[in-house]
Design a protein around this motif. Structure first.
Motif, PDB file in Angstrom:
ATOM      1  N   ARG A 441       0.807  -0.945   0.156  1.00 47.41           N
ATOM      2  CA  ARG A 441       0.041  -0.327   0.103  1.00 47.41           C
ATOM      3  C   ARG A 441       1.113   1.406   0.003  1.00 47.41           C
ATOM      4  NH1 ARG A 441      -5.528  -1.533   0.987  1.00 47.41           N
ATOM      5  NH2 ARG A 441      -6.272   0.962   1.377  1.00 47.41           N
ATOM      6  N   LEU A 442       0.321   2.536  -0.165  1.00 51.13           N
ATOM      7  CA  LEU A 442       1.286   3.692  -0.377  1.00 51.13           C
ATOM      8  C   LEU A 442       1.913   3.930   0.335  1.00 51.13           C
ATOM      9  CD1 LEU A 442       2.357   5.926  -2.431  1.00 51.13           C
ATOM     10  CD2 LEU A 442       0.250   6.582  -2.238  1.00 51.13           C
ATOM     11  N   THR A 443       1.129   4.000   2.016  1.00 49.63           N
ATOM     12  CA  THR A 443       1.482   3.937   3.303  1.00 49.63           C
ATOM     13  C   THR A 443       2.271   3.579   3.808  1.00 49.63           C
ATOM     14  OG1 THR A 443      -0.289   2.891   3.382  1.00 49.63           O
ATOM     15  CG2 THR A 443      -1.457   5.191   3.334  1.00 49.63           C
ATOM     16  N   ASP A 444       2.613   2.168   3.341  1.00 48.86           N
ATOM     17  CA  ASP A 444       3.949   1.457   3.424  1.00 48.86           C
ATOM     18  C   ASP A 444       5.265   1.950   2.722  1.00 48.86           C
ATOM     19  OD1 ASP A 444       2.350   0.133   5.445  1.00 48.86           O
ATOM     20  OD2 ASP A 444       2.031  -1.821   3.673  1.00 48.86           O
ATOM     21  N   GLU A 481       2.063  10.556   4.507  1.00 51.98           N
ATOM     22  CA  GLU A 481       1.492  11.796   3.530  1.00 51.98           C
ATOM     23  C   GLU A 481       2.405  12.365   3.609  1.00 51.98           C
ATOM     24  OE1 GLU A 481      -3.002  13.503   4.114  1.00 51.98           O
ATOM     25  OE2 GLU A 481      -2.196  12.658   5.919  1.00 51.98           O
ATOM     26  N   ALA A 482       3.706  12.903   4.977  1.00 55.30           N
ATOM     27  CA  ALA A 482       4.696  13.975   4.942  1.00 55.30           C
ATOM     28  C   ALA A 482       5.699  13.648   4.297  1.00 55.30           C
ATOM     29  CB  ALA A 482       5.244  14.141   6.148  1.00 55.30           C
ATOM     30  N   TYR A 507       5.167  22.492  -0.906  1.00 57.13           N
ATOM     31  CA  TYR A 507       5.039  21.596  -0.480  1.00 57.13           C
ATOM     32  C   TYR A 507       6.158  20.626   0.428  1.00 57.13           C
ATOM     33  CZ  TYR A 507       2.498  20.030  -4.866  1.00 57.13           C
ATOM     34  OH  TYR A 507       1.768  19.847  -5.439  1.00 57.13           O
ATOM     35  N   PHE A 508       6.492  21.254   0.510  1.00 52.94           N
ATOM     36  CA  PHE A 508       7.846  21.220   2.167  1.00 52.94           C
ATOM     37  C   PHE A 508       7.129  21.694   2.664  1.00 52.94           C
ATOM     38  CE2 PHE A 508      11.579  21.416  -0.515  1.00 52.94           C
ATOM     39  CZ  PHE A 508      12.080  19.991  -0.327  1.00 52.94           C
ATOM     40  N   ASN A 509       6.698  22.650   3.038  1.00 54.66           N
ATOM     41  CA  ASN A 509       5.553  23.549   4.284  1.00 54.66           C
ATOM     42  C   ASN A 509       4.565  22.486   4.512  1.00 54.66           C
ATOM     43  OD1 ASN A 509       7.013  25.359   4.889  1.00 54.66           O
ATOM     44  ND2 ASN A 509       6.470  26.607   3.491  1.00 54.66           N
ATOM     45  N   GLN A 510       3.968  22.489   3.951  1.00 56.13           N
ATOM     46  CA  GLN A 510       2.957  20.730   3.552  1.00 56.13           C
ATOM     47  C   GLN A 510       3.039  19.637   4.770  1.00 56.13           C
ATOM     48  OE1 GLN A 510      -0.273  19.985   1.156  1.00 56.13           O
ATOM     49  NE2 GLN A 510       0.437  22.031  -0.177  1.00 56.13           N
ATOM     50  N   ALA A 511       4.481  19.455   4.195  1.00 56.66           N
ATOM     51  CA  ALA A 511       5.120  17.971   4.551  1.00 56.66           C
ATOM     52  C   ALA A 511       5.601  18.728   5.742  1.00 56.66           C
ATOM     53  CB  ALA A 511       5.975  17.683   4.261  1.00 56.66           C
ATOM     54  N   ILE A 512       5.594  19.271   6.410  1.00 58.19           N
ATOM     55  CA  ILE A 512       6.238  19.628   7.716  1.00 58.19           C
ATOM     56  C   ILE A 512       4.832  20.001   8.528  1.00 58.19           C
ATOM     57  CG2 ILE A 512       6.884  21.762   9.352  1.00 58.19           C
ATOM     58  CD1 ILE A 512       9.366  22.078   7.124  1.00 58.19           C
ATOM     59  N   GLU A 513       3.560  20.374   7.796  1.00 57.88           N
ATOM     60  CA  GLU A 513       2.449  20.396   9.184  1.00 57.88           C
ATOM     61  C   GLU A 513       1.923  18.950   9.365  1.00 57.88           C
ATOM     62  OE1 GLU A 513       0.032  22.573   6.830  1.00 57.88           O
ATOM     63  OE2 GLU A 513       0.736  24.648   6.499  1.00 57.88           O
ATOM     64  N   ARG A 514       2.480  17.945   8.407  1.00 60.35           N
ATOM     65  CA  ARG A 514       1.906  16.465   8.986  1.00 60.35           C
ATOM     66  C   ARG A 514       3.543  16.410   9.785  1.00 60.35           C
ATOM     67  NH1 ARG A 514      -1.006  18.635   5.155  1.00 60.35           N
ATOM     68  NH2 ARG A 514      -2.223  17.635   4.005  1.00 60.35           N
TER      69      ARG A 514
END
Length: 796
Positions: A441-444, A481-482, A507-514
């Motif tokens: 799965r993509l989550t893995d 997700e991050a 996108y980097f900021n969205q990764a940091i939010e997660r």
């Protein structure tokens, strides 16, 4: 027809008949040899399509010359008869061979694996050759493979062959071939390619190993359903002595999804040969180490007890150790000889643009992680990504990059599932070292990357400390997700344009939010801000503040990252003029990751700017070795040669950069300056015009053009360029250093020093090169220049 003479062939006997023709044994009366002749049945000869298909068989097969493919001599027509003359193969079909060998071995289950693998490898090599020529057989089955008395396999009947790019003979929805051996795509009636032969070969190999077909049903419709929907039983359950490695090879051939199946017959051949070699090694170990039988042979009774004499046992153990040692030396692949590796861009097999970031990011992350392996040189991203989108042989790529091994891979995404295949290839002989495929799965995906990295390091036999192993396999984030946002950030950052930089920041900021503890995401931000300063998108002050904040946050979370140390070093270097701290951070980045090409390049440029020319050249040469296909390192090396007055070498390095990337503006600009300093003014102006055009009129190259115009007497053009650049100040940051350069070209020293002083006050990035830049050579004799050097803090 027996006894008749057709053309110059006398028909001797009928050998067989199939849907596409009748085959006879015949005598070639001209060349006095026995041949086989295949005639198109008269009831089909009237149909143009069938005739065309028949002629296609000859055209396809006649281009092949391989010991495991039946040779085609000619195609001809006599009266109403159309026929192909081919090599006469005296032997039996695979099905008959299996039956006869089983009878000789007193039961199928005692038929030796070695013979089967030998025959299977020959068939694989024949198909590999056909596929190289663009020919797909499409009807591989046990009746279409002959085995001669001396054990030579021959692929027969290319009557259903399809030349690459030729589809007009394939009816939509038709199912060509023999049902039990068909691939799922054949059964479904969709367009086929060489991978359909790989599936059929898997069916054949399964049959040879187990004595039964993998898909069995009472009628055609049920058989088709099984091929599309039902997984075949594992060979581990059908025959004693089958090892998991061999089962894996067969099952990979039988993957229903052709994107997950083996992608080439060459890969199949390599795996079979590797299995054969490894099983031979195990056989030696069994023979010298105890009573175990060779693979595929069932013991017929309990082993005899060994003689219990100490001398005999001792001598036997010693002899066994010698033999095992020799076997290990000769049979185990010499992975320890692999000291350099290139990770080729993972292929987006579905050509889905939404998966492109995943392929690029996965590749880049593997490069960065494997770079931490001690004693292994890992090629940088910019070099390997020159092969992106190209159908290139891994061995050829390895030669071009100068590495001893390559890692190639493919990624397919379907919904929330991801399928990855990876293969490690020895460049010396193109042999398969390791390979596997994964469905998750993509989550893995985070855990999957760690697993692949670990398996590669194991194959390379790198000795790691506990600390190093932990660093190699640790997860930078546990939030999928991050991780995906981070990969998207890297994808856009590598576009190297204003829009790409802004997307990357988003996108980097969205990764940091997660995941606020995601050090790599902060490191990505630091990289973006640092380069935006170089591209004059941000002011020096903005660049310094944003880069420093992001880099320090990254290092607070993970001190082992090399990139934020280098980003921080660039701020100490270009903005703070804290030379000692800059050097300390550059050295720390390289210590953490000796494979970090950009770190070596930046450090080399720093050393050169400080007047430590030889040290600077050494570091930049290291960056070249790590990143041999990146033009920036050749341009950088040439730039470092300017203050040493080695202009011919500057020209040579820029030409090397342009061989790699003809449209690289920096190389054109540096080449123009070298031409100017060697008195070739026309060539110099031509090259700087190229740089301006290729860079979409970047201010860096436009200002250098203005400088050359001023130096070569084209004063009016230089003044116009200066006017245009000064007007840009209302809309964007304009480097005072570049303006000062144009005034130098015009010979206006007073104005030049005014603007160079402003450059110092604004912490302009270019001021670092004041000591070595040939642009300022005309004013070095002015006393004010020494004052500038002192104010800048540069060594005199």
């Amino acid at each position: 027809m027996t006894g008749q003479t057709i053309s110059h062939y006398r028909i001797l006997e009928k050998l067989g008949e199939g849907g596409m023709g009748v085959v006879y044994r015949a005598e070639d009366l001209k060349l006095k040899r026995v041949v086989a002749i295949k005639f198109l049945p008269k009831k089909l000869a009237i149909h143009g399509e069938e005739r065309e298909r028949f002629e296609q068989e000859a055209q396809a097969a006649s281009s092949l010359n391989h010991p495991n493919i039946c040779t085609i001599h000619e195609i001809d027509t006599a009266g109403e008869e159309t026929f192909i003359v081919m090599e006469y193969v005296e032997g039996v079909t695979i099905r008959e061979w299996i039956r006869k060998k089983s009878e000789q071995s007193e039961g199928y289950r005692k038929l030796g694996l070695k013979e089967i693998i030998d025959i299977a490898t020959q068939i694989a090599e024949g198909l590999e050759k056909a596929h190289e020529k663009g020919i797909v057989h499409r009807d591989i089955k046990s009746e279409n493979i002959m085995v001669t008395g001396d054990g030579l396999a021959k692929i027969m009947d290319f009557g259903l062959a399809k030349l690459r790019g030729t589809s007009k003979l394939t009816k939509t929805g038709s199912t060509v071939g023999t049902i039990a051996y068909m691939s799922p795509e054949q059964v479904e009636g969709i367009e086929t390619d060489h991978r359909t032969d790989i599936f059929s070969f898997g069916v054949l190999l399964y049959e040879m190993l187990s004595g039964r077909l993998p898909f069995r049903a009472e009628h055609e419709t049920a058989m088709m359903y099984e091929i599309i929907n039902v997984e075949p039983p594992s060979l581990l359950d059908t025959r004693q002595g089958i090892e998991s490695d061999l089962n894996r090879i067969v099952m990979k051939c039988l993957e229903k999804d052709r994107d997950i199946r083996y992608q080439s017959m060459k890969d199949v051949t390599v795996d079979l040969k590797r299995y054969k070699r490894d099983s031979a090694g195990k056989s030696i170990e069994r023979k010298v180490g105890g009573p175990s039988q060779p693979s595929g042979v069932i013991p017929e009774g309990p082993p005899k007890k060994p003689v219990s004499r100490r001398l005999t046992v001792g001598a036997g153990i010693l002899f066994s150790l010698i033999i095992i040692g020799a076997a290990i030396y000769f049979l185990i692949p010499k992975s320890e000889q692999i000291n350099s590796l290139a990770v080729l861009p993972f292929v987006n097999t579905g050509a889905d643009p939404n998966v492109e970031y995943l392929c690029d990011g996965f590749t880049e992350n593997l490069i960065n992680t494997l770079s931490r392996l001690p004693g292994i040189k890992i090629m940088s991203r910019s070099s390997v990504f020159r092969f992106k989108g190209k159908d290139i042989d891994p061995q050829a790529a390895a030669r071009e990059l100068g590495v001893s091994a390559v890692l190639a891979g493919r990624i397919t995404q379907r919904g929330d599932e991801i399928f990855i295949s990876a293969e490690l290839i020895n460049a010396r002989d193109n042999s398969h070292i390791w390979g596997d495929q994964y469905g998750r799965r993509l989550t893995d995906i985070i855990a999957l990357q760690s697993q692949i990295t670990q398996e590669i390091s194991d194959q390379l036999r790198v000795t790691l400390t506990g600390d190093q192993r932990q660093q190699l396999t640790k997860h930078a984030t546990d939030n999928p997700e991050a991780y995906q946002f981070y990969l998207k950030g890297r994808f856009y950052w590598n576009r190297r344009d204003r829009e790409g930089f802004n997307k990357a920041i988003e996108y980097f900021n969205q990764a940091i939010e997660r995941d606020p503890s995601y050090a790599l995401a902060y490191s990505g931000l630091a990289d973006v801000y640092a380069v935006m300063g170089v591209y004059f998108i941000l002011t020096p002050k903005e660049t310094a503040e944003k880069t420093r904040t992001a880099a320090r946050k990254a290092l607070a979370l993970d001190q082992s990252l090399a990139e934020p140390h280098a980003a921080l070093a660039s701020i100490y270097d270009n903005y703070d003029r804290d030379w000692a701290s800059a050097e300390e951070e550059y050295r720390r980045a390289i210590e953490l990751n000796p494979n970090y090409a950009t770190g070596h390049q930046w450090y080399g440029e720093f050393l050169s700017a400080m007047g430590r020319f030889e040290e600077g050249l050494t570091e930049i040469q290291k960056s070249q070795a790590l990143d041999p296909l990146a033009p920036i390192h050749y341009a950088s090396l040439g730039n470092a040669l300017f203050p040493m007055h080695r202009y011919d070498e500057v020209i040579l390095q820029q030409k090397k950069a342009l061989e790699i990337e003809p449209g690289f503006p920096l190389a054109h600009a540096l080449l123009s300056h070298a031409y100017f300093l060697t008195g070739k003014n026309e060539e110099a102006l031509h090259e700087i015009e190229q740089a301006v055009a290729l860079s979409d009129s970047s201010i860096e190259y436009v200002s250098l053009y203005g400088y050359f115009c001023g130096r070569t007497g084209r004063k009016h053009e230089a003044e116009q360029i200066l006017k245009n650049i000064l007007q840009l100040q209302q809309r964007q940051y304009v480097s005072p250093y570049l303006v000062g350069g144009i005034y130098i070209g015009l010979g206006e020293r007073d104005s030049a020093f005014v603007w160079l002083s402003r450059a110092i006050d604004s912490h302009d990035y270019a001021m670092e090169y004041l000591k070595v830049d040939p642009v300022v050579d005309p004013i070095r004799d002015d006393p004010r220049f020494a004052e500038l050097m002192r104010k800048e803090g540069l060594p005199q």
